[in-house]
Design a protein around this motif. Structure first.
Motif, PDB file in Angstrom:
ATOM      1  N   GLN A  21       0.843  -1.133   0.017  1.00  9.69           N
ATOM      2  CA  GLN A  21       0.075   0.092  -0.007  1.00  9.69           C
ATOM      3  C   GLN A  21       0.943   1.457  -0.330  1.00  9.69           C
ATOM      4  OE1 GLN A  21      -3.521   0.011   0.121  1.00  9.69           O
ATOM      5  NE2 GLN A  21      -2.824  -2.412  -0.330  1.00  9.69           N
ATOM      6  N   ARG A  22       0.365   2.341  -0.187  1.00  6.50           N
ATOM      7  CA  ARG A  22       0.932   3.733  -0.313  1.00  6.50           C
ATOM      8  C   ARG A  22       1.144   4.235   1.205  1.00  6.50           C
ATOM      9  NH1 ARG A  22       2.881   4.780  -5.266  1.00  6.50           N
ATOM     10  NH2 ARG A  22       1.706   3.883  -6.638  1.00  6.50           N
ATOM     11  N   CYS A  23       2.140   4.804   1.532  1.00  3.36           N
ATOM     12  CA  CYS A  23       2.340   5.382   2.692  1.00  3.36           C
ATOM     13  C   CYS A  23       1.363   6.870   2.652  1.00  3.36           C
ATOM     14  CB  CYS A  23       3.772   5.892   2.771  1.00  3.36           C
ATOM     15  SG  CYS A  23       4.247   6.762   4.371  1.00  3.36           S
ATOM     16  N   GLU A  28       4.633   6.871  -1.025  1.00  2.00           N
ATOM     17  CA  GLU A  28       5.475   5.798  -1.717  1.00  2.00           C
ATOM     18  C   GLU A  28       4.841   4.477  -1.400  1.00  2.00           C
ATOM     19  OE1 GLU A  28       8.144   6.093  -4.220  1.00  2.00           O
ATOM     20  OE2 GLU A  28       7.085   8.309  -4.166  1.00  2.00           O
ATOM     21  N   LEU A  29       5.282   3.485  -2.265  1.00  3.48           N
ATOM     22  CA  LEU A  29       4.677   2.242  -1.665  1.00  3.48           C
ATOM     23  C   LEU A  29       5.589   1.572  -0.394  1.00  3.48           C
ATOM     24  CD1 LEU A  29       4.419  -0.062  -5.043  1.00  3.48           C
ATOM     25  CD2 LEU A  29       2.545   0.892  -3.526  1.00  3.48           C
ATOM     26  N   MET A  30       4.719   0.968   0.473  1.00  5.04           N
ATOM     27  CA  MET A  30       5.458   0.274   1.607  1.00  5.04           C
ATOM     28  C   MET A  30       5.848  -1.054   1.260  1.00  5.04           C
ATOM     29  SD  MET A  30       3.274   2.048   4.600  1.00  5.04           S
ATOM     30  CE  MET A  30       1.711   1.706   4.023  1.00  5.04           C
ATOM     31  N   GLN A  31       7.262  -1.539   1.422  1.00  8.68           N
ATOM     32  CA  GLN A  31       7.819  -2.719   0.536  1.00  8.68           C
ATOM     33  C   GLN A  31       8.118  -3.583   1.894  1.00  8.68           C
ATOM     34  OE1 GLN A  31       7.627  -3.532  -2.372  1.00  8.68           O
ATOM     35  NE2 GLN A  31       6.889  -1.664  -3.135  1.00  8.68           N
ATOM     36  N   LEU A  36       8.718   0.260   9.138  1.00  8.64           N
ATOM     37  CA  LEU A  36       7.491   0.835   9.334  1.00  8.64           C
ATOM     38  C   LEU A  36       6.773   1.139  10.744  1.00  8.64           C
ATOM     39  CD1 LEU A  36       5.703  -1.358   6.558  1.00  8.64           C
ATOM     40  CD2 LEU A  36       6.682   0.810   6.018  1.00  8.64           C
ATOM     41  N   ASP A  37       6.086   2.306  11.020  1.00  9.54           N
ATOM     42  CA  ASP A  37       5.842   2.570  12.110  1.00  9.54           C
ATOM     43  C   ASP A  37       4.173   2.537  12.149  1.00  9.54           C
ATOM     44  OD1 ASP A  37       8.239   2.836  13.291  1.00  9.54           O
ATOM     45  OD2 ASP A  37       8.245   4.922  13.042  1.00  9.54           O
ATOM     46  N   ALA A  38       3.721   2.186  13.254  1.00 12.36           N
ATOM     47  CA  ALA A  38       2.252   2.317  13.624  1.00 12.36           C
ATOM     48  C   ALA A  38       1.935   3.938  13.731  1.00 12.36           C
ATOM     49  CB  ALA A  38       1.871   1.581  14.596  1.00 12.36           C
ATOM     50  N   ALA A  39       1.171   4.748  12.933  1.00 12.75           N
ATOM     51  CA  ALA A  39       0.818   5.936  12.863  1.00 12.75           C
ATOM     52  C   ALA A  39      -0.341   6.410  13.477  1.00 12.75           C
ATOM     53  CB  ALA A  39       0.899   6.309  11.467  1.00 12.75           C
ATOM     54  N   MET A  57      -0.136   2.317   8.928  1.00  8.77           N
ATOM     55  CA  MET A  57       1.564   2.268   8.982  1.00  8.77           C
ATOM     56  C   MET A  57       2.008   3.420   8.050  1.00  8.77           C
ATOM     57  SD  MET A  57       2.048  -0.333  11.004  1.00  8.77           S
ATOM     58  CE  MET A  57       3.664  -0.810  10.745  1.00  8.77           C
ATOM     59  N   GLU A  58       2.999   3.790   8.279  1.00  4.78           N
ATOM     60  CA  GLU A  58       3.867   4.647   7.667  1.00  4.78           C
ATOM     61  C   GLU A  58       5.160   4.244   7.466  1.00  4.78           C
ATOM     62  OE1 GLU A  58       1.223   8.818   8.299  1.00  4.78           O
ATOM     63  OE2 GLU A  58       3.157   8.371   9.562  1.00  4.78           O
ATOM     64  N   HIS A  59       5.913   4.792   6.512  1.00  6.70           N
ATOM     65  CA  HIS A  59       7.515   4.628   6.578  1.00  6.70           C
ATOM     66  C   HIS A  59       7.992   5.179   7.812  1.00  6.70           C
ATOM     67  CE1 HIS A  59       7.026   4.688   2.132  1.00  6.70           C
ATOM     68  NE2 HIS A  59       7.627   3.539   2.382  1.00  6.70           N
ATOM     69  N   ALA A  60       8.680   4.538   8.577  1.00  8.84           N
ATOM     70  CA  ALA A  60       9.461   5.077  10.087  1.00  8.84           C
ATOM     71  C   ALA A  60       9.860   6.423   9.745  1.00  8.84           C
ATOM     72  CB  ALA A  60      10.467   4.006  10.388  1.00  8.84           C
TER      73      ALA A  60
END
Length: 83
Positions: A21-23, A28-31, A36-39, A57-60
């Motif tokens: 999915q996208r952040c 950007e895609l999360m791979q 990754l962090d819980a937002a 979730m988001e990129h850290a």
């Protein structure tokens, strides 16, 4: 600061759905293998709400940047001294 069991369960459930999915912060895609962090909800007020639950979730790096900006905003709201 440690995280409680509820946070760890929420994060695990969100992580499964996040891959591919996208952040929501950068688009950007999360791979797999990316940090990754819980937002928390992006529309939450500046007040700290300990009952607030992670909702995505988001990129850290995106999540921590947002947390730093939130901290700066909160700091600016504090008076320079007690009156």
């Amino acid at each position: 600061m440690g995280y409680d069991a509820r946070h760890r369960r929420d994060r695990a459930a969100l992580l499964v759905k996040a891959i591919g999915q996208r952040c929501r912060s950068c688009g950007e895609l999360m791979q797999p293998g990316q940090p990754l962090d819980a937002a928390h909800p992006s529309d939450r007020p500046l007040a700290v709400d300990s009952s607030s639950r992670a909702d995505a979730m988001e990129h850290a790096s995106c999540n921590r940047r947002a947390g730093g900006l939130l901290g700066q905003e909160r700091q600016q709201l504090k008076p320079s001294r007690d009156w």
